[in-house]
Design an enzyme around this catalytic site. Structure first.
Site, PDB file in Angstrom:
ATOM      1  N   TYR A 121       0.858  -1.179   0.000  1.00  0.00           N
ATOM      2  CA  TYR A 121       0.000   0.000   0.000  1.00  0.00           C
ATOM      3  C   TYR A 121       0.897   1.231   0.000  1.00  0.00           C
ATOM      4  CZ  TYR A 121      -4.179   2.633   1.534  1.00  0.00           C
ATOM      5  OH  TYR A 121      -5.226   3.505   1.641  1.00  0.00           O
ATOM      6  N   LYS A 192      -5.703  -1.718  -2.604  1.00  0.00           N
ATOM      7  CA  LYS A 192      -6.818  -1.435  -1.686  1.00  0.00           C
ATOM      8  C   LYS A 192      -7.548  -2.730  -1.339  1.00  0.00           C
ATOM      9  CE  LYS A 192      -6.843   3.206  -1.533  1.00  0.00           C
ATOM     10  NZ  LYS A 192      -7.029   4.118  -0.400  1.00  0.00           N
ATOM     11  N   GLU A 263     -12.236   4.989  -6.640  1.00  0.00           N
ATOM     12  CA  GLU A 263     -10.925   5.347  -6.084  1.00  0.00           C
ATOM     13  C   GLU A 263     -10.138   6.237  -7.031  1.00  0.00           C
ATOM     14  OE1 GLU A 263      -9.932   4.133  -2.960  1.00  0.00           O
ATOM     15  OE2 GLU A 263      -8.340   5.604  -3.186  1.00  0.00           O
ATOM     16  N   ASP A 264      -9.589   7.301  -6.491  1.00  0.00           N
ATOM     17  CA  ASP A 264      -8.609   8.133  -7.193  1.00  0.00           C
ATOM     18  C   ASP A 264      -9.092   8.659  -8.543  1.00  0.00           C
ATOM     19  OD1 ASP A 264      -7.138   7.748  -4.948  1.00  0.00           O
ATOM     20  OD2 ASP A 264      -5.525   6.596  -5.873  1.00  0.00           O
ATOM     21  N   ASP A 287     -11.849   8.620  -1.598  1.00  0.00           N
ATOM     22  CA  ASP A 287     -11.059   9.834  -1.357  1.00  0.00           C
ATOM     23  C   ASP A 287     -11.917  10.948  -0.774  1.00  0.00           C
ATOM     24  OD1 ASP A 287      -8.486   8.883  -2.638  1.00  0.00           O
ATOM     25  OD2 ASP A 287      -9.988   8.488  -4.168  1.00  0.00           O
ATOM     26  N   ASN A 433      -0.349  11.747  -0.026  1.00  0.00           N
ATOM     27  CA  ASN A 433       0.370  10.498  -0.312  1.00  0.00           C
ATOM     28  C   ASN A 433       0.916  10.530  -1.731  1.00  0.00           C
ATOM     29  OD1 ASN A 433      -0.437   9.260   2.172  1.00  0.00           O
ATOM     30  ND2 ASN A 433      -2.470   9.024   1.283  1.00  0.00           N
TER      31      ASN A 433
HETATM   32  O1  LIG Z   1      -4.331   5.320  -0.899  1.00  0.00           O
HETATM   33  C1  LIG Z   1      -4.045   5.983   0.116  1.00  0.00           C
HETATM   34  O2  LIG Z   1      -3.029   5.815   0.773  1.00  0.00           O
HETATM   35  C2  LIG Z   1      -5.046   7.000   0.591  1.00  0.00           C
HETATM   36  C3  LIG Z   1      -5.796   7.511  -0.561  1.00  0.00           C
HETATM   37  O3  LIG Z   1      -6.885   7.076  -0.886  1.00  0.00           O
HETATM   38  C4  LIG Z   1      -5.124   8.484  -1.437  1.00  0.00           C
HETATM   39  O4  LIG Z   1      -4.107   9.077  -1.050  1.00  0.00           O
HETATM   40  O5  LIG Z   1      -5.636   8.670  -2.553  1.00  0.00           O
HETATM   41 MG   LIG Z   2      -7.237   7.308  -2.960  1.00  0.00          MG
END
Ligand SMILES: O=C([O-])CC(=O)C(=O)O
Ligand SMILES: [Mg+2]
Length: 588
Positions: A121, A192, A263-264, A287, A433
């Site tokens: 991760y 994830k 995600e993202d 997010d 991150n």
């Molecule tokens: O993935 C991770 O560490 C947390 C997150 O969702 C991101 O930063 O987009």
């Molecule tokens: Mg994310």
């Protein structure tokens, strides 16, 4: 059932068909035999196939003679793992193990969560995403692209899993803080979902990573012959939405019980996609909502440590993307829970984008407007078009500073000291991150504030030593929310993921931390499974209050009974025995 279909292809069935015998013992029914068993990661046991299984399953002579236990294999693999030096090589080592022997991968991960989380991760997953085309070996998950989206149903039909319950899907337009990553974003979906299994108790056969390859706007990727995604610019507008529509429709048909975690996605797409589908299919954006909940939990704990309430704070948020606005929404809800009106809550929140503070006289995207302040009633002056971060911290009297900007070093010494000037114990969360994008190093923040700041980061950091004191740095990462939120929603059969469920997840995490680690903002990472269980229980209770639980029989259960249920359903890595079908044996 597990019969081969009439065309004699691989049987159309799950690759992990767990059954129970009359005494309730779990076992697997072989639907392939011989060599194939060693090539299907969910079935392969390496050298742990027993002599009896080897004989019955056509494996005699195909496996090294010694029979090992899972524990022995975990120890052996760990010894190999520590020999590998570079983080990305360690990531590849673990991903290969996952693609070869999935139970072993999870057993190893579960035994070393804290050590391996930064590898599977954040931060290493960021590098894995960037190198995804290079490290790609065997397929995992569903890869939809403009080449096959017209045949989305057929593609989903090819997925060899029958009962997917959780999908992580990305269009890779805003991976972590590192932007457009094209096809490589598949790495984040895979990462994830590993957490869903090891921290959230979801069986690996119930998970499906999805890459929605709508193209990339990165010229270096488009020009790279080794880039494995489609070589064209990103779809936009109606074409983009039609693509995602097809994915959602086909998913609903194939997996009617699946939850989708978005995600993202870049800011505009993140809000559009969340709103477009959240009533169509149980879904949430990690997010916006997951990060929002995890930050609210940490901030509540920080306030508790200060002996103050959230409503006593004035909060500056640097970054107005999906994460920034999501966190602002969560804090607004938290403030309203403490009795403030919507307007009063918004008056305590100051959000900045690249230009500066959001002001109503600026030309802003719709999702930013909610948090824009009227320049006339701001009560402080500023030099440029919009107040800078330092001007806002000073002018607004900020006591909390949260970073979701992706801009490394954005929290400079003067900014952090300005927050400290407003309060004895500033709350400073540089959350971007991976590590290289973090707004400030926790050691710096603590030094600049004489150890008085309450700090947490999004990626892992080692404890800070300062003036003979050790400060553990809590990880304010949505990994403390999404596994429990998703698992709870699965167990309740939630037909929708409501805002209240997400909020309840935040309070559950805050309560868990306050009870088990009263001096911390977040639990240590090796407690992810325990924290997720508590989150899942509270999420189930909220589904009942919200009337969205479709699973029967949960209503009468008190918290202790729900906790027992969640624990009993928590998947743990174990090699199950292979057996012939038991007469009258029921399905798990
Ligand atoms: O993935 C991770 O560490 C947390 C997150 O969702 C991101 O930063 O987009
Ligand atoms: Mg994310």
């Amino acid at each position: 059932m597990t019969t081969a279909n009439t065309e004699g292809r691989l049987p159309v069935t799950t690759h992990y068909d767990v059954r129970r015998d009359a005494e309730g013992h779990r076992y697997l029914e072989p639907f392939v035999k011989g060599f194939d068993l060693t090539r299907i990661p969910l079935l392969n046991k390496g050298t742990a196939f027993t002599h009896e299984e080897r004989e019955k399953l056509g494996l005699d002579g195909l496996i090294a003679p010694q029979v090992d236990s899972l524990n022995t294999l975990v120890d052996r693999l760990y010894r190999d793992y520590v020999q590998v030096q570079k983080p990305l090589d360690k990531h590849v080592f673990l991903r290969h193990l996952q693609d070869r022997n999935e139970v072993l991968f999870y057993a190893l991960l579960a035994a070393h969560v804290e050590e391996m989380l930064p590898i599977v991760y954040t931060p290493t997953v960021g590098q894995a995403v960037q190198e995804f085309s290079k490290i790609y070996r065997v397929p995992r998950g569903l890869m939809l692209s403009t080449d096959n989206i017209e045949r989305a149903e057929q593609a989903l039909g090819n997925v060899p899993l029958n009962d997917v319950r959780i999908i992580v899907a990305t269009d890779s337009s805003a991976i972590l803080g590192i932007g457009d990553q094209g096809f490589g974003g598949m790495g984040i979906s895979i990462g994830k979902l590993s957490l869903y299994v090891v921290a959230g108790g979801v069986g690996p056969d119930k998970t499906l990573p999805v890459e929605l390859d709508v193209g990339t706007n990165r010229q270096d990727l488009l020009d790279d012959p080794d880039y494995l995604g489609v070589h064209h610019k990103r779809l936009t507008g109606d074409e983009y939405l039609a693509f995602v529509d097809r994915f959602v429709e086909a998913t609903r048909k194939r997996y009617p019980k699946a939850i989708i975690q978005w995600e993202d996605f870049s800011r505009d797409a993140a809000f559009t996609v969340l709103e477009r589908y959240r009533k169509v299919v149980p879904s949430f954006n990690d997010d916006i909502q997951g990060t929002g909940a995890v930050v609210l939990a940490g901030v509540l704990n920080a306030c508790r440590l200060k002996g103050e309430r959230l409503r006593d704070q004035r909060i500056v948020l640097h970054g107005a993307g999906a994460g920034g606005i999501g966190v602002t929404d969560a804090l607004r809800r938290g403030l309203m829970r403490e009795g403030l009106s919507d307007e009063e809550a918004r008056s305590r929140l100051f959000v900045l984008d690249q230009t500066g503070l959001l002001l109503s006289d600026r030309n802003l995207e719709a999702y930013k407007r909610t948090y824009a302040h009227d320049p006339a009633s701001l009560g402080f002056s500023y030099a440029g078009r919009a107040p800078s971060l330092l001007e806002t911290v000073q002018g607004a009297g900020a006591t909390i500073l949260v970073g979701l900007s992706g801009v490394s070093g954005a929290f400079s010494e003067d900014v952090v000291k300005a927050v400290h000037a407003n309060t004895a114990q500033p709350i400073v969360f540089p959350l971007s991150n991976p590590t290289a994008n973090c707004e400030a190093l926790p050691g710096d923040v603590l030094r600049w504030t004489d150890g008085e700041a309450l700090v947490s980061t999004g990626s892992p950091f080692a404890p800070v030593e300062l003036n003979g004191k050790t400060y553990p740095i809590g990880q304010g990462n949505n990994a403390f929310i999404f596994p429990g939120l998703g698992f709870g929603a699965i167990l309740a059969g939630a037909r929708e993921i409501t805002d209240e469920m997400v909020l309840e997840a935040a309070y559950a995490l805050a309560d868990y931390t306050a009870r088990t680690h009263p001096d911390r903002l977040y639990p240590p990472v090796d407690e992810l499974p325990a924290a997720s269980i508590e989150v899942a229980v509270r999420v189930i209770q909220q589904t009942l209050r919200d009337g969205v639980a479709q699973e029967k029989g949960l209503d009468g259960l008190d918290e202790a009974a729900l906790t027992d249920l969640v624990r009993a359903k928590f998947w743990v890595p174990k090699y199950l025995p292979f057996r012939a079908p038991a007469p009258g044996g029921g399905q798990a």
